[in-house]
Write a protein that holds these residues in place. Structure first.
Motif, mmCIF file in Angstrom:
data_model
loop_
_atom_site.group_PDB
_atom_site.id
_atom_site.type_symbol
_atom_site.label_atom_id
_atom_site.label_comp_id
_atom_site.label_asym_id
_atom_site.label_seq_id
_atom_site.Cartn_x
_atom_site.Cartn_y
_atom_site.Cartn_z
ATOM 1 N N PHE A 10 -69.767 65.494 -21.090
ATOM 2 C CA PHE A 10 -70.328 64.169 -21.289
ATOM 3 C C PHE A 10 -71.822 64.211 -20.988
ATOM 4 C CE2 PHE A 10 -71.511 60.047 -19.426
ATOM 5 C CZ PHE A 10 -71.232 59.219 -20.497
ATOM 6 N N ASP A 11 -72.633 63.613 -21.848
ATOM 7 C CA ASP A 11 -74.089 63.574 -21.686
ATOM 8 C C ASP A 11 -74.532 62.114 -21.722
ATOM 9 O OD1 ASP A 11 -76.856 63.731 -21.806
ATOM 10 O OD2 ASP A 11 -76.899 65.142 -23.485
ATOM 11 N N ALA A 12 -74.816 61.542 -20.554
ATOM 12 C CA ALA A 12 -75.161 60.121 -20.440
ATOM 13 C C ALA A 12 -76.439 59.760 -21.193
ATOM 14 C CB ALA A 12 -75.298 59.733 -18.973
ATOM 15 N N ARG A 13 -77.273 60.733 -21.509
ATOM 16 C CA ARG A 13 -78.491 60.445 -22.274
ATOM 17 C C ARG A 13 -78.181 60.146 -23.736
ATOM 18 N NH1 ARG A 13 -81.357 65.870 -21.144
ATOM 19 N NH2 ARG A 13 -79.175 66.383 -21.417
ATOM 20 N N ARG A 14 -77.049 60.681 -24.236
ATOM 21 C CA ARG A 14 -76.700 60.531 -25.649
ATOM 22 C C ARG A 14 -75.386 59.800 -25.870
ATOM 23 N NH1 ARG A 14 -79.010 63.807 -29.341
ATOM 24 N NH2 ARG A 14 -77.057 64.235 -30.413
ATOM 25 N N GLN A 15 -74.636 59.544 -24.784
ATOM 26 C CA GLN A 15 -73.296 58.976 -24.919
ATOM 27 C C GLN A 15 -73.059 57.836 -23.933
ATOM 28 O OE1 GLN A 15 -71.505 62.726 -24.022
ATOM 29 N NE2 GLN A 15 -71.002 63.126 -26.175
ATOM 30 N N SER A 16 -72.178 56.932 -24.328
ATOM 31 C CA SER A 16 -71.693 55.863 -23.448
ATOM 32 C C SER A 16 -70.180 55.984 -23.381
ATOM 33 C CB SER A 16 -72.050 54.485 -24.004
ATOM 34 O OG SER A 16 -73.428 54.274 -23.988
ATOM 35 N N SER A 17 -69.626 55.892 -22.181
ATOM 36 C CA SER A 17 -68.181 55.948 -22.020
ATOM 37 C C SER A 17 -67.583 54.568 -22.270
ATOM 38 C CB SER A 17 -67.828 56.417 -20.610
ATOM 39 O OG SER A 17 -66.430 56.376 -20.426
ATOM 40 N N VAL A 18 -66.563 54.531 -23.133
ATOM 41 C CA VAL A 18 -65.888 53.269 -23.446
ATOM 42 C C VAL A 18 -64.421 53.303 -23.032
ATOM 43 C CG1 VAL A 18 -67.455 52.662 -25.322
ATOM 44 C CG2 VAL A 18 -65.407 53.998 -25.827
ATOM 45 N N GLY A 19 -64.040 54.314 -22.263
ATOM 46 C CA GLY A 19 -62.657 54.406 -21.796
ATOM 47 C C GLY A 19 -62.346 55.803 -21.300
ATOM 48 N N THR A 20 -61.119 55.959 -20.816
ATOM 49 C CA THR A 20 -60.680 57.252 -20.307
ATOM 50 C C THR A 20 -59.348 57.640 -20.932
ATOM 51 O OG1 THR A 20 -59.562 56.248 -18.418
ATOM 52 C CG2 THR A 20 -61.848 56.971 -18.077
ATOM 53 N N VAL A 21 -59.080 58.930 -20.896
ATOM 54 C CA VAL A 21 -57.808 59.489 -21.337
ATOM 55 C C VAL A 21 -57.339 60.370 -20.190
ATOM 56 C CG1 VAL A 21 -56.677 61.025 -22.995
ATOM 57 C CG2 VAL A 21 -58.484 59.465 -23.768
ATOM 58 N N GLU A 22 -56.149 60.092 -19.647
ATOM 59 C CA GLU A 22 -55.642 60.873 -18.519
ATOM 60 C C GLU A 22 -55.224 62.263 -18.966
ATOM 61 O OE1 GLU A 22 -52.569 58.832 -16.411
ATOM 62 O OE2 GLU A 22 -53.970 57.377 -15.588
ATOM 63 N N THR A 23 -55.484 63.244 -18.095
ATOM 64 C CA THR A 23 -55.080 64.623 -18.335
ATOM 65 C C THR A 23 -54.619 65.242 -17.020
ATOM 66 O OG1 THR A 23 -55.762 66.806 -19.149
ATOM 67 C CG2 THR A 23 -57.444 65.503 -18.030
ATOM 68 N N SER A 24 -53.692 66.168 -17.098
ATOM 69 C CA SER A 24 -53.246 66.875 -15.904
ATOM 70 C C SER A 24 -54.048 68.170 -15.714
ATOM 71 C CB SER A 24 -51.749 67.185 -15.992
ATOM 72 O OG SER A 24 -51.487 67.987 -17.126
ATOM 73 N N ASN A 25 -54.967 68.449 -16.640
ATOM 74 C CA ASN A 25 -55.822 69.629 -16.568
ATOM 75 C C ASN A 25 -57.129 69.247 -15.878
ATOM 76 O OD1 ASN A 25 -57.522 71.803 -16.981
ATOM 77 N ND2 ASN A 25 -56.892 72.120 -19.100
ATOM 78 N N SER A 26 -57.301 69.653 -14.634
ATOM 79 C CA SER A 26 -58.490 69.274 -13.862
ATOM 80 C C SER A 26 -59.787 69.815 -14.474
ATOM 81 C CB SER A 26 -58.362 69.737 -12.414
ATOM 82 O OG SER A 26 -58.288 71.149 -12.352
ATOM 83 N N GLU A 27 -59.710 70.882 -15.259
ATOM 84 C CA GLU A 27 -60.908 71.454 -15.877
ATOM 85 C C GLU A 27 -61.468 70.561 -16.983
ATOM 86 O OE1 GLU A 27 -60.288 75.492 -17.017
ATOM 87 O OE2 GLU A 27 -59.548 76.056 -15.045
#
Length: 67
Positions: A10-27
Motif C-alpha cells: 500500500f502506498d498512501a501517496r498514490r492510494q486511499s484505503s476504502v476497506g479491508t479484506v481479512e486474511t490468515s496470512n500475516s505476510e
C-alpha cells in the motif's frame, strides 16, 4: 489511469484505503487486496488516488494454540 496489482504494498501517496479484506496470512497484512477504483495521474502528478482494499490479518481458530 493506473491500478496496482494485488499483493503490492500500500502506498498512501498514490492510494486511499476504502476497506479491508481479512486474511490468515500475516505476510499479506497491509498489502493491496483489490482495486475498487483506478487512480489517475498526469506525468508525475497524481490527480486522483487509486481506491483500494487492504488485507487485514485475522488469526483463524486453527491458529490458536491448543490447551
Amino acid at each position: 489511469m493506473f491500478h496496482t496489482a494485488g499483493g503490492d504494498r500500500f502506498d498512501a501517496r498514490r492510494q486511499s484505503s476504502v476497506g479491508t479484506v481479512e486474511t490468515s496470512n500475516s505476510e499479506l497484512a497491509g498489502r493491496v487486496a483489490e482495486t475498487a477504483q483506478p487512480g489517475f495521474e498526469q506525468g508525475a502528478t497524481v490527480l486522483s488516488k487509486e481506491k483500494v482494499k487492504i488485507y487485514s490479518f485475522a488469526r483463524s481458530d486453527s491458529d490458536e494454540p491448543k490447551p
